[in-house]
Scaffold this motif. Structure first.
Motif, PDB file in Angstrom:
ATOM      1  N   ALA A  31       0.827  -1.202   0.000  1.00  7.37           N
ATOM      2  CA  ALA A  31       0.000   0.000   0.000  1.00  7.37           C
ATOM      3  C   ALA A  31       0.864   1.255   0.000  1.00  7.37           C
ATOM      4  O   ALA A  31       0.554   2.253  -0.664  1.00  7.37           O
ATOM      5  CB  ALA A  31      -0.933  -0.002   1.209  1.00  7.37           C
ATOM      6  N   SER A  32       1.965   1.217   0.738  1.00  3.22           N
ATOM      7  CA  SER A  32       2.863   2.357   0.780  1.00  3.22           C
ATOM      8  C   SER A  32       3.510   2.599  -0.589  1.00  3.22           C
ATOM      9  O   SER A  32       3.575   3.734  -1.073  1.00  3.22           O
ATOM     10  CB  SER A  32       3.945   2.127   1.839  1.00  3.22           C
ATOM     11  OG  SER A  32       4.856   3.198   1.878  1.00  3.22           O
ATOM     12  N   LEU A  33       3.972   1.526  -1.221  1.00  2.57           N
ATOM     13  CA  LEU A  33       4.584   1.658  -2.548  1.00  2.57           C
ATOM     14  C   LEU A  33       3.565   2.167  -3.568  1.00  2.57           C
ATOM     15  O   LEU A  33       3.884   2.984  -4.439  1.00  2.57           O
ATOM     16  CB  LEU A  33       5.174   0.319  -2.996  1.00  2.57           C
ATOM     17  CG  LEU A  33       6.435  -0.118  -2.253  1.00  2.57           C
ATOM     18  CD1 LEU A  33       6.754  -1.578  -2.560  1.00  2.57           C
ATOM     19  CD2 LEU A  33       7.616   0.776  -2.616  1.00  2.57           C
ATOM     20  N   ALA A  34       2.329   1.681  -3.473  1.00  4.79           N
ATOM     21  CA  ALA A  34       1.288   2.125  -4.398  1.00  4.79           C
ATOM     22  C   ALA A  34       1.019   3.613  -4.238  1.00  4.79           C
ATOM     23  O   ALA A  34       0.850   4.350  -5.224  1.00  4.79           O
ATOM     24  CB  ALA A  34       0.006   1.329  -4.151  1.00  4.79           C
ATOM     25  N   ARG A  35       0.983   4.059  -3.009  1.00  9.30           N
ATOM     26  CA  ARG A  35       0.728   5.469  -2.729  1.00  9.30           C
ATOM     27  C   ARG A  35       1.840   6.346  -3.301  1.00  9.30           C
ATOM     28  O   ARG A  35       1.581   7.386  -3.920  1.00  9.30           O
ATOM     29  CB  ARG A  35       0.621   5.659  -1.215  1.00  9.30           C
ATOM     30  CG  ARG A  35       0.220   7.052  -0.775  1.00  9.30           C
ATOM     31  CD  ARG A  35       0.008   7.044   0.734  1.00  9.30           C
ATOM     32  NE  ARG A  35      -0.445   8.322   1.235  1.00  9.30           N
ATOM     33  CZ  ARG A  35      -0.724   8.568   2.519  1.00  9.30           C
ATOM     34  NH1 ARG A  35      -0.611   7.585   3.406  1.00  9.30           N
ATOM     35  NH2 ARG A  35      -1.137   9.768   2.910  1.00  9.30           N
ATOM     36  N   MET A  36       3.089   5.928  -3.123  1.00 16.07           N
ATOM     37  CA  MET A  36       4.207   6.716  -3.634  1.00 16.07           C
ATOM     38  C   MET A  36       4.282   6.660  -5.156  1.00 16.07           C
ATOM     39  O   MET A  36       4.575   7.671  -5.813  1.00 16.07           O
ATOM     40  CB  MET A  36       5.522   6.217  -3.008  1.00 16.07           C
ATOM     41  CG  MET A  36       5.651   6.547  -1.533  1.00 16.07           C
ATOM     42  SD  MET A  36       7.297   6.157  -0.856  1.00 16.07           S
ATOM     43  CE  MET A  36       7.246   4.364  -0.904  1.00 16.07           C
ATOM     44  N   ALA A  37       4.008   5.491  -5.735  1.00 15.44           N
ATOM     45  CA  ALA A  37       4.028   5.369  -7.199  1.00 15.44           C
ATOM     46  C   ALA A  37       2.970   6.265  -7.819  1.00 15.44           C
ATOM     47  O   ALA A  37       3.206   6.943  -8.829  1.00 15.44           O
ATOM     48  CB  ALA A  37       3.817   3.917  -7.600  1.00 15.44           C
ATOM     49  N   ALA A  38       1.778   6.292  -7.225  1.00 17.22           N
ATOM     50  CA  ALA A  38       0.695   7.126  -7.744  1.00 17.22           C
ATOM     51  C   ALA A  38       1.040   8.615  -7.633  1.00 17.22           C
ATOM     52  O   ALA A  38       0.554   9.427  -8.432  1.00 17.22           O
ATOM     53  CB  ALA A  38      -0.596   6.829  -6.987  1.00 17.22           C
ATOM     54  N   ALA A  39       1.910   8.978  -6.661  1.00 14.75           N
ATOM     55  CA  ALA A  39       2.303  10.376  -6.480  1.00 14.75           C
ATOM     56  C   ALA A  39       3.466  10.764  -7.380  1.00 14.75           C
ATOM     57  O   ALA A  39       3.941  11.902  -7.317  1.00 14.75           O
ATOM     58  CB  ALA A  39       2.670  10.620  -5.019  1.00 14.75           C
ATOM     59  N   GLY A  40       3.930   9.837  -8.200  1.00 13.79           N
ATOM     60  CA  GLY A  40       4.999  10.143  -9.144  1.00 13.79           C
ATOM     61  C   GLY A  40       6.396  10.071  -8.571  1.00 13.79           C
ATOM     62  O   GLY A  40       7.356  10.549  -9.195  1.00 13.79           O
ATOM     63  N   LEU A  41       6.553   9.463  -7.402  1.00 12.85           N
ATOM     64  CA  LEU A  41       7.879   9.314  -6.804  1.00 12.85           C
ATOM     65  C   LEU A  41       8.649   8.194  -7.517  1.00 12.85           C
ATOM     66  O   LEU A  41       8.042   7.318  -8.141  1.00 12.85           O
ATOM     67  CB  LEU A  41       7.737   9.013  -5.312  1.00 12.85           C
ATOM     68  CG  LEU A  41       7.275  10.230  -4.492  1.00 12.85           C
ATOM     69  CD1 LEU A  41       6.615   9.805  -3.196  1.00 12.85           C
ATOM     70  CD2 LEU A  41       8.475  11.145  -4.223  1.00 12.85           C
ATOM     71  N   PRO A  42       9.984   8.211  -7.448  1.00 10.75           N
ATOM     72  CA  PRO A  42      10.798   7.247  -8.214  1.00 10.75           C
ATOM     73  C   PRO A  42      10.768   5.848  -7.606  1.00 10.75           C
ATOM     74  O   PRO A  42      11.678   5.441  -6.872  1.00 10.75           O
ATOM     75  CB  PRO A  42      12.203   7.855  -8.152  1.00 10.75           C
ATOM     76  CG  PRO A  42      12.220   8.643  -6.880  1.00 10.75           C
ATOM     77  CD  PRO A  42      10.831   9.206  -6.736  1.00 10.75           C
ATOM     78  N   ILE A  43       9.719   5.099  -7.910  1.00 13.21           N
ATOM     79  CA  ILE A  43       9.539   3.742  -7.412  1.00 13.21           C
ATOM     80  C   ILE A  43       9.855   2.760  -8.536  1.00 13.21           C
ATOM     81  O   ILE A  43       9.353   2.926  -9.657  1.00 13.21           O
ATOM     82  CB  ILE A  43       8.083   3.512  -6.934  1.00 13.21           C
ATOM     83  CG1 ILE A  43       7.658   4.634  -5.975  1.00 13.21           C
ATOM     84  CG2 ILE A  43       7.942   2.149  -6.298  1.00 13.21           C
ATOM     85  CD1 ILE A  43       8.480   4.727  -4.721  1.00 13.21           C
ATOM     86  N   PRO A  44      10.667   1.718  -8.318  1.00 14.76           N
ATOM     87  CA  PRO A  44      10.938   0.736  -9.374  1.00 14.76           C
ATOM     88  C   PRO A  44       9.634   0.095  -9.857  1.00 14.76           C
ATOM     89  O   PRO A  44       8.740  -0.201  -9.044  1.00 14.76           O
ATOM     90  CB  PRO A  44      11.839  -0.291  -8.686  1.00 14.76           C
ATOM     91  CG  PRO A  44      12.460   0.449  -7.555  1.00 14.76           C
ATOM     92  CD  PRO A  44      11.428   1.421  -7.092  1.00 14.76           C
ATOM     93  N   PRO A  45       9.464  -0.126 -11.163  1.00 11.81           N
ATOM     94  CA  PRO A  45       8.223  -0.703 -11.687  1.00 11.81           C
ATOM     95  C   PRO A  45       7.994  -2.121 -11.169  1.00 11.81           C
ATOM     96  O   PRO A  45       8.941  -2.841 -10.867  1.00 11.81           O
ATOM     97  CB  PRO A  45       8.442  -0.694 -13.196  1.00 11.81           C
ATOM     98  CG  PRO A  45       9.923  -0.639 -13.367  1.00 11.81           C
ATOM     99  CD  PRO A  45      10.449   0.145 -12.212  1.00 11.81           C
TER     100      PRO A  45
END
Length: 891
Positions: A31-45
């Motif tokens: 859930a944390s990774l999803a939240r950051m990915a949706a905010a455009g933060l640099p999360i590995p795909p």
């Protein structure tokens, strides 16, 4: 949570940034990774494998009933039962088959990440982790560098099983989380081929400052940091500007790298080990990203990051669950004001010496208000015994640092001079009975009191009785110390000093050995402890593969293996015997103190404090302590024969008269000091039992909080507990006091006060016997007291306590505020010794001479001016430390 027999495939996998990636579906990490990915933060795909897939797997293999039965049979207080339950459940998962619809869906999602062989990280994400009140970090598994559909599916299955590790089962039970209320998702992400990685806190975890960020950084993948294999660089960064305000560059010897089959640890190239992992620009960029994450969550965050080709990636973020309260304006002002070293008596004089060599840090509130009064009481009783009660010299605290009050009025000075005729005979009597009072009175009384409480079932005793027992132990402990302080210690100081003076002036000829030769080679307790650890290492070297395995362990891994009585790759019986032998060593020597303040842990509580010396002995390159001692003994006896054959009758008689008492007291001094903390193990158990009850009553949060209460507060709380009343809640008070203590600890206390005048007693200036003054320590030479002869150039290793012992390497120069007998294992590794506090006859000096390494003590400022990795020269004859690189100056 029910187990559904049929689940639509659309719920089995979700895109990483899916709006429907909720805690219930993808777990806390997901859930944390999803939240950051949706905010455009640099999360590995990557993608999520939802909790529905886990539940479907459990249902398809009919596992739920067996899982719950296994967990029901386990109890958190019985580690063996947790391990049994975990093993039973793991076997169920091994035998289970992944249903086709799950396997097909995962394969399809994996192919969309690349060519079907892309390296990924497969991470567990439980529904009861990374929550605001519970971090749950490290309870489930992560598998790095998984390649191919088969490897990914196997890793997913192992992640599901890790929901039921012994640690996870126990943690949830203690947190009151029902086993049928948990599930597990899995996050699959492209693996960042990290050039560097680390951990970041968006608030300073030591001080609680919200305007600072703390970064840990190491080479390679982040697993080396998480597993404790490497001591990372530590950077403190100003959040607003991104500017580095403090930086500690460690020697990073190990890093985790990718391999064809997964990951492995390898040595960092020599030229890269002491190089800063992050540049100032990179630290600023990482700070900018972390601030975005903190704003997204609206609270301080614990973040894991990786760096590849100068691009940062965030691989995890969770709320910080334990952070000191932010100091209030009032607190900050109070600390700033007290740092002016205002004196309790405006015209008083104060000095840090004697027992204060065992109290290098600010005192915790409980020791200052509960322990210190017993030392003052013992001092008073001793002075009354020799008819000097009116000259009661008290221990006081200034900015929470301990000082002796050596203030004397004119009338008191006159009174003391008039008392001298009867004082000198009394003092002589005290010296003559020193050994008898220690061996026949103080030591047996202390031992008996400690053994009495060790035999008690502390859980069955009232809280008030426990506190009274603590007081009784402190009473006899203080009496023990004052007995050796008034006998064994001064007898050793004076007899050695007198012999050395006479020998150097009247008896020694050119070519004769130095005076200290006559005091070396005796079998004191610290030397016995070293030989005991050496014997353990020699036994371990004889066991197939054991030495190599131990040498590869970090401190945390060693502690875990010791506590769990299991070590991968070592036969169970072999490791069990090793643990028994180490336990016997600690039972004999583990009560020696690092610090007289009973808030500090003991070696018996931290077996990993012995690890680096043990590794050194295991290497086969360490000097044999038996051989070293035998050589010193031979040299001592040869020196005595030489003098006996050369001196005339009168001078020979003088020689023996002075030498015999000096040699008699030389080992006794260290033996007596080694037992100062004899009662501390059981005393700490007693205080922790009180703390356990206060935690249950929600008065404090964790066991160590009790040390941040005052004696009156503990007494009031014990009364409340024993009378079915609700004790006061102290969480806010504890947090504030910890913050103040951390600020005070960063200050170097003056050796004597007031600052502008020498420490005087009866008109005599005693400053030369105290640590050097901080205002005198400038330039590239630090002055101290030459306490053990010799000259050595090497790398400084600044250590503040046993939690940093792992940083010590063979050949380093040990730099510490003080060293007590508990520090002795590090002397086998050290090429030289430097301390802030101490003199020519302190523990550091005595033991350094036995090891034939130079020592400069009483510098006052070494731990503030020097830093680990600095090249320095120690001259034990001149009493100086020379900094070889002026650009490396600190403080």
């Amino acid at each position: 949570m029910s187990i559904e027999q049929h689940t639509p495939s659309i719920t089995l996998v979700l895109p990483l940034d899916a709006p429907t990636a909720t805690l219930e579906r993808v777990g806390g990490k997901g859930a944390s990774l999803a939240r950051m990915a949706a905010a455009g933060l640099p999360i590995p795909p990557g993608f999520h494998i939802t909790t529905t897939a886990y539940l479907h797997f459990v249902a398809a293999n009919n596992l739920q009933e067996a899982i719950l039965a296994a967990v029901a049979a386990a109890t958190p207080s019985n580690p063996a039962s947790l391990e049994t339950a975990s093993s039973q459940i793991a076997q169920l998962f091994i035998q289970g088959a992944i249903p086709d619809d799950i396997a097909i869906t995962i394969r399809q999602a994996y192919r969309q990440l690349g060519d079907g062989n892309v390296a990924v990280a497969v991470r567990s994400s439980a529904t009861a982790e990374d929550l605001p009140g519970m971090s749950f970090a490290g309870q489930q598994e992560t598998y790095l560098n998984m390649r191919g559909e088969g490897s990914v599916l196997a890793a997913v299955k192992r992640c599901w099983a890790s929901l039921w590790t012994a640690r996870a089962i126990g943690y949830r039970a203690r947190q009151g989380i029902a086993p049928d209320d948990v599930s597990l998702a899995v996050v699959v992400q492209q693996l960042v081929p990290a050039d560097a990685a680390g951990i970041l806190f968006t608030a300073n975890p030591l001080t609680g400052a919200r305007d600072q960020i703390m970064i840990n950084a190491a080479w390679g993948l982040g697993e080396a940091i998480v597993s404790g294999q490497v001591t990372p660089d530590t950077l403190t960064v100003e959040k607003a500007s991104g500017k580095i305000i403090a930086q500690e560059i460690s020697e990073k010897q190990v890093m985790t790298i990718r391999t064809e089959l997964g990951t492995q640890e390898e040595s960092v190239p020599v030229g890269q080990r002491t190089v800063a992992v992050l540049s100032p620009a990179q630290a600023a960029e990482l700070t900018r990203i972390s601030v975005q994450i903190e704003h997204l969550y609206e609270q301080p965050m614990d973040i894991e990051w990786a760096l590849h080709n100068n691009q940062f990636f965030i691989v995890q973020a969770r709320p910080i669950t334990a952070l000191p309260a932010l100091p209030t304006v009032t607190t900050t002002q109070a600390v700033t004001e007290t740092m002016s070293w205002n004196l309790p008596k405006p015209k008083g004089h104060y000095a840090r010496s004697s027992v204060i060599e065992l109290l290098p840090d600010p005192l915790t509130p409980l020791f200052a208000t509960l322990g210190l009064p017993y030392w003052n009481k013992a001092t008073h009783d001793l002075l009354v015994e020799v008819n000097l009660g009116s000259l009661d010299s008290q221990l006081v605290t200034i900015n929470d640092y301990c000082y002796y009050d050596v203030s004397f009025t004119a009338a008191q000075s006159v009174s003391l001079l008039l008392t001298l005729p009867r004082l000198l005979p009394a003092f002589g009597g005290v010296m003559r009975t020193a050994r008898q009072r220690w061996e026949q009175e103080a030591s047996p009384a202390y031992t008996q009191r400690a053994r009495q409480w060790e035999a008690q079932d502390l859980t069955s005793i009232s809280t008030t009785a426990l506190l009274n027992g603590v007081r009784a132990l402190l009473d006899v402990a203080a009496y023990y110390y004052l007995t050796i302080q008034s006998g064994i210690l001064p007898a050793a100081y004076m007899s050695e000093s007198l012999f050395t003076l006479v020998y150097d002036k009247l008896l020694k000829r050119q070519g004769d050995p130095p005076a200290l030769t006559f005091f070396l080679g005796y079998d004191s307790t610290p030397i016995q402890a070293e030989k005991s650890l050496y014997d353990l290492a020699q036994w371990a070297r004889a066991q197939t593969g054991l030495a190599d395995t131990i040498t590869q362990l970090s401190a945390d891994q060693f502690t875990s293996a010791y506590q769990e009585k299991q070590l991968a790759g070592v036969a169970e019986t072999t490791w069990a015997e090793f643990c028994q032998r180490l336990a016997a060593h600690l039972a004999r020597f583990g009560h020696t103190i690092y610090d007289l303040d009973f808030a500090k842990k003991l070696p018996i509580e931290e077996p990993a404090s012995q690890l680096e010396t043990l590794k050194y002995f295991l290497s086969g390159t360490a000097a044999n302590p038996y051989t070293r001692q035998a050589t010193s003994t031979q040299q001592r006896e040869q020196a005595m024969r030489t003098l006996k054959g050369r001196l005339g009758k009168v001078r020979l008689s003088l020689f023996w008269r002075l030498l015999r008492p000096a040699q008699r007291f030389a080992p006794l001094r260290e033996d007596a000091l080694a037992d100062v903390g004899l009662g501390w193990p059981v005393l700490r158990h007693m205080l922790y039992e009180i703390a356990r009850r206060l935690i249950a009553a929600e008065a404090i949060t964790q066991p160590d909080d009790i040390f941040w209460l005052t004696a009156d507060e503990v007494a009031a709380s014990t009364h409340a507990l024993d009378h079915a009343q609700t004790p006061t809640k102290y969480q806010a008070v504890v947090s504030e006091r910890r913050s103040i203590w951390e600020l005070e600890r960063k200050v170097t206390p003056p050796s004597s006060l007031p600052l502008k005048t020498p420490a005087r007693f009866l008109g005599f200036d005693f400053r030369g016997m105290l640590p050097a003054n901080t205002e005198q320590q400038e330039g590239n030479v630090i002055k101290g007291i030459g306490a053990s002869p010799g000259r050595i150039e090497g790398i400084a290793r600044v250590l503040h306590g046993p939690d940093e012992f792992e940083q010590m390497h063979a050949g380093d120069i040990l730099v510490a505020k003080i060293t007590t007998p508990a520090w002795t294992p590090l002397f086998a590794l050290a090429a030289g010794i430097i301390t802030d506090v101490g003199g020519p006859l302190s523990h550091s000096s005595i033991v350094a001479r036995e090891y034939h390494i130079p020592a400069v003590l009483g510098t006052g400022v070494a731990t503030a001016r020097l830093h680990s990795g600095q090249r320095i020269t120690v001259d034990g004859d001149a009493g100086t430390i020379t900094l070889m690189d002026m650009n490396a100056l600190t403080g």
